[in-house]
Design a protein around this motif. Structure first.
Motif, PDB file in Angstrom:
ATOM      1  N   TYR A 286      -2.709 -24.371  15.829  1.00  0.00           N
ATOM      2  CA  TYR A 286      -2.350 -24.503  14.414  1.00  0.00           C
ATOM      3  C   TYR A 286      -3.094 -25.668  13.784  1.00  0.00           C
ATOM      4  O   TYR A 286      -3.665 -25.555  12.695  1.00  0.00           O
ATOM      5  CB  TYR A 286      -0.834 -24.701  14.248  1.00  0.00           C
ATOM      6  CG  TYR A 286      -0.077 -23.412  14.130  1.00  0.00           C
ATOM      7  CD1 TYR A 286      -0.464 -22.448  13.207  1.00  0.00           C
ATOM      8  CD2 TYR A 286       1.020 -23.147  14.927  1.00  0.00           C
ATOM      9  CE1 TYR A 286       0.217 -21.256  13.107  1.00  0.00           C
ATOM     10  CE2 TYR A 286       1.717 -21.955  14.831  1.00  0.00           C
ATOM     11  CZ  TYR A 286       1.316 -21.015  13.922  1.00  0.00           C
ATOM     12  OH  TYR A 286       1.981 -19.834  13.820  1.00  0.00           O
ATOM     13  N   GLY A 287      -3.096 -26.813  14.498  1.00  0.00           N
ATOM     14  CA  GLY A 287      -3.720 -28.013  13.941  1.00  0.00           C
ATOM     15  C   GLY A 287      -5.203 -27.810  13.712  1.00  0.00           C
ATOM     16  O   GLY A 287      -5.715 -27.993  12.599  1.00  0.00           O
TER      17      GLY A 287
ATOM     18  N   ALA B 231      -5.944 -25.130  10.992  1.00  0.00           N
ATOM     19  CA  ALA B 231      -5.785 -25.585   9.614  1.00  0.00           C
ATOM     20  C   ALA B 231      -6.934 -26.497   9.212  1.00  0.00           C
ATOM     21  O   ALA B 231      -7.455 -26.418   8.096  1.00  0.00           O
ATOM     22  CB  ALA B 231      -4.461 -26.318   9.465  1.00  0.00           C
TER      23      ALA B 231
ATOM     24  N   GLN C  43      -9.759 -25.645   6.305  1.00  0.00           N
ATOM     25  CA  GLN C  43      -9.939 -26.458   5.101  1.00  0.00           C
ATOM     26  C   GLN C  43     -11.328 -27.041   4.979  1.00  0.00           C
ATOM     27  O   GLN C  43     -11.904 -27.071   3.906  1.00  0.00           O
ATOM     28  CB  GLN C  43      -8.922 -27.588   5.094  1.00  0.00           C
ATOM     29  CG  GLN C  43      -7.655 -27.197   4.398  1.00  0.00           C
ATOM     30  CD  GLN C  43      -6.812 -28.407   4.113  1.00  0.00           C
ATOM     31  OE1 GLN C  43      -6.733 -29.310   4.933  1.00  0.00           O
ATOM     32  NE2 GLN C  43      -6.189 -28.419   2.957  1.00  0.00           N
TER      33      GLN C  43
ATOM     34  N   LEU D  25      -5.813 -19.722  13.482  1.00  0.00           N
ATOM     35  CA  LEU D  25      -4.408 -19.689  13.058  1.00  0.00           C
ATOM     36  C   LEU D  25      -3.718 -18.429  13.581  1.00  0.00           C
ATOM     37  O   LEU D  25      -2.568 -18.471  14.009  1.00  0.00           O
ATOM     38  CB  LEU D  25      -4.313 -19.746  11.539  1.00  0.00           C
ATOM     39  CG  LEU D  25      -4.661 -21.101  10.922  1.00  0.00           C
ATOM     40  CD1 LEU D  25      -4.838 -20.975   9.422  1.00  0.00           C
ATOM     41  CD2 LEU D  25      -3.584 -22.114  11.244  1.00  0.00           C
TER      42      LEU D  25
ATOM     43  N   VAL E 189       1.886 -20.019   3.050  1.00  0.00           N
ATOM     44  CA  VAL E 189       1.025 -21.200   3.021  1.00  0.00           C
ATOM     45  C   VAL E 189      -0.407 -20.825   2.659  1.00  0.00           C
ATOM     46  O   VAL E 189      -1.019 -21.422   1.782  1.00  0.00           O
ATOM     47  CB  VAL E 189       1.062 -21.934   4.378  1.00  0.00           C
ATOM     48  CG1 VAL E 189       0.056 -23.067   4.384  1.00  0.00           C
ATOM     49  CG2 VAL E 189       2.450 -22.462   4.658  1.00  0.00           C
ATOM     50  N   PHE E 190      -0.952 -19.810   3.327  1.00  0.00           N
ATOM     51  CA  PHE E 190      -2.388 -19.545   3.185  1.00  0.00           C
ATOM     52  C   PHE E 190      -2.727 -18.424   2.208  1.00  0.00           C
ATOM     53  O   PHE E 190      -3.842 -18.370   1.705  1.00  0.00           O
ATOM     54  CB  PHE E 190      -2.998 -19.238   4.562  1.00  0.00           C
ATOM     55  CG  PHE E 190      -3.015 -20.431   5.465  1.00  0.00           C
ATOM     56  CD1 PHE E 190      -4.014 -21.381   5.342  1.00  0.00           C
ATOM     57  CD2 PHE E 190      -2.026 -20.620   6.404  1.00  0.00           C
ATOM     58  CE1 PHE E 190      -4.036 -22.502   6.159  1.00  0.00           C
ATOM     59  CE2 PHE E 190      -2.027 -21.733   7.226  1.00  0.00           C
ATOM     60  CZ  PHE E 190      -3.026 -22.683   7.099  1.00  0.00           C
ATOM     61  N   GLN E 191      -1.790 -17.495   1.978  1.00  0.00           N
ATOM     62  CA  GLN E 191      -2.018 -16.412   1.030  1.00  0.00           C
ATOM     63  C   GLN E 191      -3.330 -15.676   1.268  1.00  0.00           C
ATOM     64  O   GLN E 191      -4.143 -15.513   0.375  1.00  0.00           O
ATOM     65  CB  GLN E 191      -1.979 -16.949  -0.388  1.00  0.00           C
ATOM     66  CG  GLN E 191      -0.787 -17.856  -0.598  1.00  0.00           C
ATOM     67  CD  GLN E 191      -0.211 -17.768  -1.980  1.00  0.00           C
ATOM     68  OE1 GLN E 191      -0.883 -17.398  -2.905  1.00  0.00           O
ATOM     69  NE2 GLN E 191       1.055 -18.094  -2.097  1.00  0.00           N
TER      70      GLN E 191
END
Lengths: 166, 396
Positions: free
Chosen positions: B80-81, B84, B88, B99, B140-142
């Protein structure tokens, strides 16, 4: 990206797994121990191998132990009241569609209704603990065609686990 | 689109006078050349991660429970870390795949922990937790791919619930309709709408069969889907619901042709069904009458329940023919080639079904297939000719 929400989502997932693990150990402390006898099972499961299939004696009972008029549908929740017999294992007292406060020395188990055998006048339910995973190469060897006594712990929050099989 | 492609394409655009050279340079400047390192590095990290993962998987049973838990948690948080971060600052695609791997780690974590600690479940609850995680990621990410992942987990959970517990798991259904439906309404596109509708159809089947309802309730559920797709205030992309609803009900009718009609199989019907059906159908008729396209009532033909009267097989066949011919004729009249194509496909399938139903029993097999092939061949020849005329009419 909403950063705070993302951390929350990840933290909740980790927390869920941790809770699963912790509640398992917490059961030893708060749970109630009962011993149940199994019935021999015909090994027809395709995954037969890394776990044994268990069927308990309390999971099938005669019609007069059923405390309601109507026969439930498959998948309905039924409540089993069990009580210790003289030899240390627990036996079924009655089964009913409603939960009730068990009296002293009795334990209530939640189960799912499976089927009704008209000719033998027997109800069949499942308490869900029908698989016991055996780790490979641990020397544990079970024959599911034999009868066993299974020790089960039930936590106040409804969770159950098998602690041992004899 | 990458820069190389764009450089090549935009050269032609300048030549054709679509954009000026200055505009071309401005567009190109938005696609800065990226160095290849981050992607390579990410793949390196991915491979090392996978190496760890397979190493642990092969030694899984030898590890003590606490170590297993720590390994699961470590990979969960790490994927996850890193995911993300990559999403970004480096590459959205690679970040998303990391993810999704994390989401899979969580899913397998639930089941592995359950197995480790002999957990028993009475429902598809593990799938609910897993889909909630996917839904959280979606918020969160859509991103479309996360939507699809959540959709797959929900559908799989519902199928699992149906096959293992003979039960439609209502919390999953609520998450699907309210949660996913809301996201779809706000941010969806045609592909996601189609996938959502397919999932709806699958879950309808699970719903009907787990409650032991007769198949004809599907007509109601599909009609509902159809009505939603034509709501006057709905989003445009929700129109795709209609196609899936029609496809589903078409399939139901084909099944009816084969399964109904024998006297012994007359279907018992419930008054509640007819009440619900009448309300929905009347509404759908009014709705289609108020639309600018005056031909959508043709779709509604398929939703007429014919099992109640005898000879349901023949009537279903008639519905299918009426539907096919309806769209063909509407297509010719309005010179709409997509309608003609739809009618053609439906007519070919219907003819085949009818032929199978009527002639299979008393014809020699080889003659059966020869004649069938011939009929379809002749039919498709005429339909194709007519379709070209319409298409030709359109381009002129």
């Amino acid at each position: 990206m909403k950063r705070g929400l993302f951390y929350l989502v990840v933290a909740l997932q980790a927390l869920f797994l941790v809770t699963m693990s912790v509640s398992y150990y917490a059961m030893d402390h708060w749970g109630e121990k009962i011993k149940l006898e199994t019935e021999p099972v015909d090994p027809r499961d395709p995954f037969y191998g890394d776990y044994v299939t268990l069927q308990y004696e309390i999971e099938s009972f005669s019609e007069d132990q059923w405390r309601a008029e109507q026969i439930p549908n498959r998948g309905d929740i039924v409540y089993l009241i069990v009580e210790e017999d003289g030899e240390g294992t627990f036996e079924l007292v009655e089964a009913s569609p409603h939960s009730s406060e068990p009296s002293e020395g009795q334990v209530e188990l939640k189960a799912k209704y499976e089927w009704h055998n008209r000719t033998e006048q027997i109800h069949q339910v499942s308490i869900g603990l029908d698989r016991y995973f055996i780790e490979e190469n641990t020397g544990e060897d079970f024959e599911q065609t034999e009868q066993h006594v299974v020790e089960v712990i039930q936590a106040p929050w409804g969770q159950r686990k098998i602690t041992s099989i004899e | 689109m990458n820069r190389g492609q764009l450089e090549k394409e935009s050269g032609d655009w300048v030549k054709d006078g679509i954009i000026t050279t200055a505009q071309r340079n401005r567009i190109l400047s938005r696609y800065e050349k990226k160095s290849g390192h981050p992607v390579l590095l990410t793949f390196a990290a991915l491979f090392i991660g996978l190496g760890f993962l397979t190493f642990i998987a092969s030694n899984w049973s030898a590890l003590p429970d606490m170590v297993k838990m720590s390994v699961l948690l470590f990979f969960l948080v790490a994927f996850y870390g890193v995911g993300a971060w990559v999403y970004q600052s480096r590459s959205k695609a690679v970040g998303l795949s990391l993810l999704l791997i994390a989401l899979c780690v969580f899913g397998s974590g639930i089941f592995l922990t359950g197995q480790m600690y002999n957990f028993t479940s009475f429902s598809a609850f593990p799938f609910l937790v897993w889909s909630l995680a996917a839904f959280g990621l979606l918020i969160v990410f859509q991103e479309s791919i996360v939507f699809i992942a959540a959709l797959i987990i929900i559908t799989a959970g519902q199928i699992y619930s149906g096959s293992m517990y003979q039960d439609f798991y209502i919390p999953l259904g609520v998450l699907f309709l309210a949660g996913m439906g809301w996201v779809l309404y706000r941010k969806g596109n045609r592909l996601l709408t189609a996938l959502f509708a397919v999932s709806y159809a699958i879950q309808s089947l699970v719903f009907i069969f787990s409650y032991n309802w007769s198949y004809y309730w599907l007509i109601l559920l599909f009609l509902l889907l159809y009505i939603v797709s034509h709501l006057p205030y709905g989003q445009v992309h929700l129109r795709t619901f209609g196609s899936i609803a029609v496809l589903s009900i078409f399939t139901v009718n084909v099944f009816q042709v084969f399964l109904l009609g024998f006297e012994s199989e007359d279907v018992e019907y419930s008054n509640l069904f007819f009440l619900g059906w009448s309300i929905l159908f009347i509404y759908a008729v009014i709705q289609s009458a108020m639309e600018s396209t005056k031909f959508n009532w043709i779709d509604l033909l398929l939703f007429i329940p014919v099992f109640r009267i005898g000879a349901g097989d023949l009537l279903s066949l008639l519905l299918l023919f009426a539907y096919s011919l309806g769209w063909l004729l509407a297509g010719y009249r309005k010179e709409r080639s997509d309608w003609v194509a739809k009618g053609t496909a439906a007519l070919l399938i219907t003819t085949f079904v009818a032929y199978f139903q009527l002639a299979w029993a008393f014809m020699d097999r080889s003659i059966f297939f020869f004649t069938g092939g011939l009929i379809l061949f002749v039919l498709s020849y005429f339909l194709e000719r007519k379709r070209r005329q319409v298409k030709g009419g359109e381009t002129e």
